[in-house]
Design a protein around this motif. Structure first.
Motif, short mmCIF file in Angstrom:
data_model
loop_
_atom_site.label_atom_id
_atom_site.label_comp_id
_atom_site.label_asym_id
_atom_site.label_seq_id
_atom_site.Cartn_x
_atom_site.Cartn_y
_atom_site.Cartn_z
N ALA A 29 0.84 -1.21 0.00
CA ALA A 29 0.00 0.00 0.00
C ALA A 29 0.87 1.25 0.00
O ALA A 29 1.90 1.31 0.67
N LYS A 32 -2.35 3.90 3.12
CA LYS A 32 -2.59 2.70 3.94
C LYS A 32 -4.02 2.56 4.42
O LYS A 32 -4.62 3.53 4.89
N TYR A 33 -4.50 1.34 4.36
CA TYR A 33 -5.78 0.96 4.97
C TYR A 33 -5.48 0.59 6.42
O TYR A 33 -4.71 -0.32 6.69
N TRP A 34 -6.08 1.30 7.35
CA TRP A 34 -5.84 0.98 8.77
C TRP A 34 -7.09 1.39 9.55
O TRP A 34 -7.31 2.57 9.79
N SER A 126 -1.25 -13.34 3.68
CA SER A 126 -2.71 -13.37 3.68
C SER A 126 -3.28 -12.69 2.42
O SER A 126 -4.26 -13.17 1.86
N SER A 165 -9.30 -11.32 3.67
CA SER A 165 -8.34 -10.42 4.31
C SER A 165 -8.43 -9.11 3.54
O SER A 165 -8.21 -9.10 2.33
N GLY A 166 -8.78 -8.02 4.22
CA GLY A 166 -9.12 -6.76 3.54
C GLY A 166 -8.22 -6.43 2.36
O GLY A 166 -8.67 -6.33 1.21
N SER A 167 -6.91 -6.31 2.63
CA SER A 167 -6.02 -5.83 1.58
C SER A 167 -5.85 -6.84 0.44
O SER A 167 -5.31 -6.50 -0.61
N SER A 223 -2.48 -7.60 12.44
CA SER A 223 -3.21 -6.52 11.76
C SER A 223 -4.64 -6.44 12.28
O SER A 223 -5.18 -5.34 12.44
N HIS A 227 -6.15 -3.01 13.47
CA HIS A 227 -7.33 -2.35 12.87
C HIS A 227 -8.35 -2.04 13.97
O HIS A 227 -8.94 -0.96 14.00
N LEU A 273 0.96 5.49 9.57
CA LEU A 273 0.47 4.16 9.97
C LEU A 273 1.09 3.76 11.31
O LEU A 273 0.39 3.34 12.25
O1 PMV Z 1 -5.46 -6.74 5.03
P1 PMV Z 1 -4.97 -6.65 6.43
O2 PMV Z 1 -6.08 -6.80 7.42
O3 PMV Z 1 -3.81 -7.57 6.70
O4 PMV Z 1 -4.42 -5.15 6.68
C1 PMV Z 1 -3.35 -4.59 5.96
C2 PMV Z 1 -2.90 -3.36 6.60
C3 PMV Z 1 -1.63 -2.72 6.05
O5 PMV Z 1 -0.82 -3.65 5.37
C4 PMV Z 1 -0.83 -2.14 7.19
C5 PMV Z 1 -1.98 -1.56 5.12
C6 PMV Z 1 -2.51 -1.89 3.76
O6 PMV Z 1 -3.28 -1.07 3.24
O7 PMV Z 1 -2.14 -2.93 3.17
#
Ligand code: PMV
Length: 364
Positions: A29, A32-34, A126, A165-167, A223, A227, A273
């Motif tokens: 990213a 960043k998604y957080w 993931s 997994s979101g990202s 993560s 989150h 982040l």
């Molecule tokens: O997809 P997750 O829940 O593993 O979250 C990813 C969070 C960061 O890698 C820190 C930021 C992102 O946007 O990928």
């Protein structure tokens, strides 16, 4: 598109057995998604480079059960060997996606997965893992519905991966992927990632990401927990607002190839982040002493040479060193001379942005 659009409309006839295989990349990213809301809805929009070398290859073999069961029936192999600790994660994933893939209880699945990056390198699998599995499962639906259009296939694969997994929803298509509703991008969605819809200067094609493996062990705080700590976080609202603004700022930067401003946005995002982590309650730090050493050295090198090298971080101690294709020789030399010494056992991965997930030939 809404969730309902991903529920298959008609009764499809699935082949009684078969094998499908996909390779899906990881992603890094830039914004960043957080922070998230239930059902994996992002609290703020994000954008990422799709990677190339860091990828998961998954093969799914499926066979119709005599009777559809109450539970799911699957085995999970990692690099050819049964891996029990992944089973609960996949159970939860299947439970979340069954409304959209209603055949899941009718088959027995053997899921065989392998990563291109070294085992326990500290690189999260993931995103690439959930993307590859989602693509395989959707491919089974496609076998029953060959008219499925490519764009719908990509959107639904991203939608399913997000539920794992979101990202991971940013690991389906290539190069530059944006996820999360934001006013400056009318096509943006909280449900799936989209190909960045605006101009992208050639400075950003073949952008390099050398991943310095500072700490290869498991992260102290996952993560998911991180989150969660954005709920009620004192800086959550301005942080989410900043992510929207940074996406808007990136629009002319991507169009004109303005590397200086790109670096400013990307490094600020990485440090923000980690600032969110350090100001959570409970607070935590995922950077290591060597993470900071590397950042300082990148800054010194950039100042003295004016080479547009920069860094970003994910939720861990590893450093992603970013640089354009035009500067690759000088940057690789610098990394080898000055940064590799700070990596655990001198390990690093040379990656760059790539074209997205690819189907593989499923061996019989
Ligand atoms: O997809 P997750 O829940 O593993 O979250 C990813 C969070 C960061 O890698 C820190 C930021 C992102 O946007 O990928």
């Amino acid at each position: 598109m809404t969730e309902k659009d991903f529920i298959p409309k008609k009764d499809l006839v699935y082949p009684p057995s078969g094998k499908v295989a996909w390779k899906a990349p990881s992603n890094i990213a830039l914004v960043k998604y957080w922070g998230k809301y239930p059902a994996q809805i992002p609290a703020n929009p994000s954008i990422s480079f799709t990677l190339d070398a860091s990828a998961t290859r998954t093969t799914v073999t499926y066979e119709k059960r005599e009777q559809p069961g109450k539970d799911f029936s699957f085995e999970f192999l990692f690099e050819g060997k049964p891996k029990e600790d992944f089973i609960p994660k996949i159970e939860i994933f299947f439970e979340r996606i069954i409304p959209y893939l209603p055949f899941l209880k009718e088959f027995h699945f053997t899921i065989d997965s392998a990563n291109s990056f070294p085992h326990s390198s500290g690189i999260a699998s993931s995103a690439s893992g959930m993307a590859a599995l989602s693509l395989c499962l959707l491919e089974i639906e496609k076998q029953a519905n060959p008219e499925m259009e490519d764009l719908y296939f990509q959107q639904k694969a991203s939608f399913l991966a997000r539920l794992g997994s979101g990202s991971a929803c940013r690991s389906i298509a290539g190069n530059l992927i944006q996820w999360g509703e934001t006013p400056s991008i009318s096509q943006s969605s909280n449900l799936y990632g989209i190909l960045y819809p605006f101009d992208v200067h050639q400075n950003f094609t073949n952008y390099h990401d050398t991943i310095l493996l500072v700490h290869k062990g498991k992260k102290a705080v996952s993560s998911t927990v991180g989150h969660g700590l954005m709920t009620g976080h004192p800086f959550a609202a301005p942080r989410f607002q900043q992510a929207h603004e940074n996406l808007e700022r990136l629009q002319p930067i991507f169009a004109t190839g303005d590397l200086e401003s790109f670096i400013n946005v990307v490094e600020s995002e990485a440090l923000t982040l980690h600032a969110m982590m350090m100001t959570s309650q409970p607070y935590f730090i995922l950077m290591a002493a060597n993470t900071l050493e590397i950042i300082q050295r990148i800054w010194q090198f950039r100042k003295s040479t004016r080479v547009p090298i920069s860094f970003t971080l994910d939720a861990g101690a590893n450093v992603h060193v970013l640089y354009p294709e035009a500067d690759k020789e000088r940057c690789i030399q610098f990394i080898q001379d000055e940064l590799v010494a700070y990596c655990e056992n001198g390990h690093y991965i040379c990656d760059r942005n790539g074209r997205g997930a690819q189907p593989m030939v499923a061996s019989k």
